[in-house]
Scaffold this active site. Structure first.
Site: not given
Ligand code: IMP
Ligand code: MG
Length: 182
Positions: A46, A104, A132
């Site tokens: 990522g 996250d 997030k």
């Protein structure tokens, strides 16, 4: 690809501007630490897109290293994080900046930082392009954050859904029917 996007959260230009500012901030902070190479540890896959842009906005001398970690959800609901590919060099006594795509639940980063800290780097910090915070299961924060995102599945700028959408230049929320239609 754009047909599968519910909403564009950040455009290519907005991301470029923010990454430029992050690079400037990191350059200032690490210049103050002296002439040692800064080790950028990118977490694949990522963070690859972010690393490419960020590293070119960092002025001090850096070396780039890659790690691959995998998070496995266990049947009891807990997660286990495994190192699939480790660093190729020693980080003992050196300045390390972990480059992440998104935080996250926070478990991946928590595991990674615990593992790297054992190797006694001179410093250990984290830069993530997206955060997030509503998803956190463990209390952890990055030292540098590009953008906050809402509690939805986002793709683009390196982030995937089932290995797709990484090459989308914007960051967008994936349509729900794509997520559930799997
Ligand atoms: P966590 O913080 O332990 O949940 O793990 C973070 C990792 O999950 C990130 O590095 C991503 O690979 C992946 N991830 C979490 N949320 C998203 C998202 O919205 N889009 C794409 N990947 C995500
Ligand atoms: Mg990741």
């Amino acid at each position: 690809m754009l047909n599968d996007i519910e909403e564009i959260l950040y455009t290519e230009e907005q991301i470029a501007t923010r990454v430029h500012a992050l690079g400037a901030q990191i350059s200032t902070d690490y210049q103050a630490l002296g002439p040692d190479d800064l080790i950028l540890v990118a977490v694949l896959r990522g963070a690859a897109v972010f690393l490419a842009d960020l590293s070119r906005n960092i002025a001090p001398s850096t070396v780039v290293e890659f790690m691959v970690v995998e998070k496995i959800k266990k049947s009891d609901g807990n997660a286990e994080v495994k190192i699939i590919k480790d660093l190729d060099i020693s980080i003992t006594g050196r300045h390390v900046l972990v480059v992440e795509d998104i935080i996250d639940e926070g478990e991946t980063l928590r595991f990674l930082l615990d593992a790297l800290r054992l190797r006694e780097p001179a410093s250990l910090k984290v830069v993530t392009v997206f955060d997030k915070p509503s998803g956190r299961k463990t209390e952890i924060a990055a030292d540098y954050v590009g953008f906050e995102v809402p509690g939805a599945w986002v793709v683009g700028y390196g982030l995937d859904y089932r290995q797709q959408y990484r090459n989308l230049p914007v960051l967008g929320v994936l349509k729900k029917e794509i997520l559930t239609g799997s």
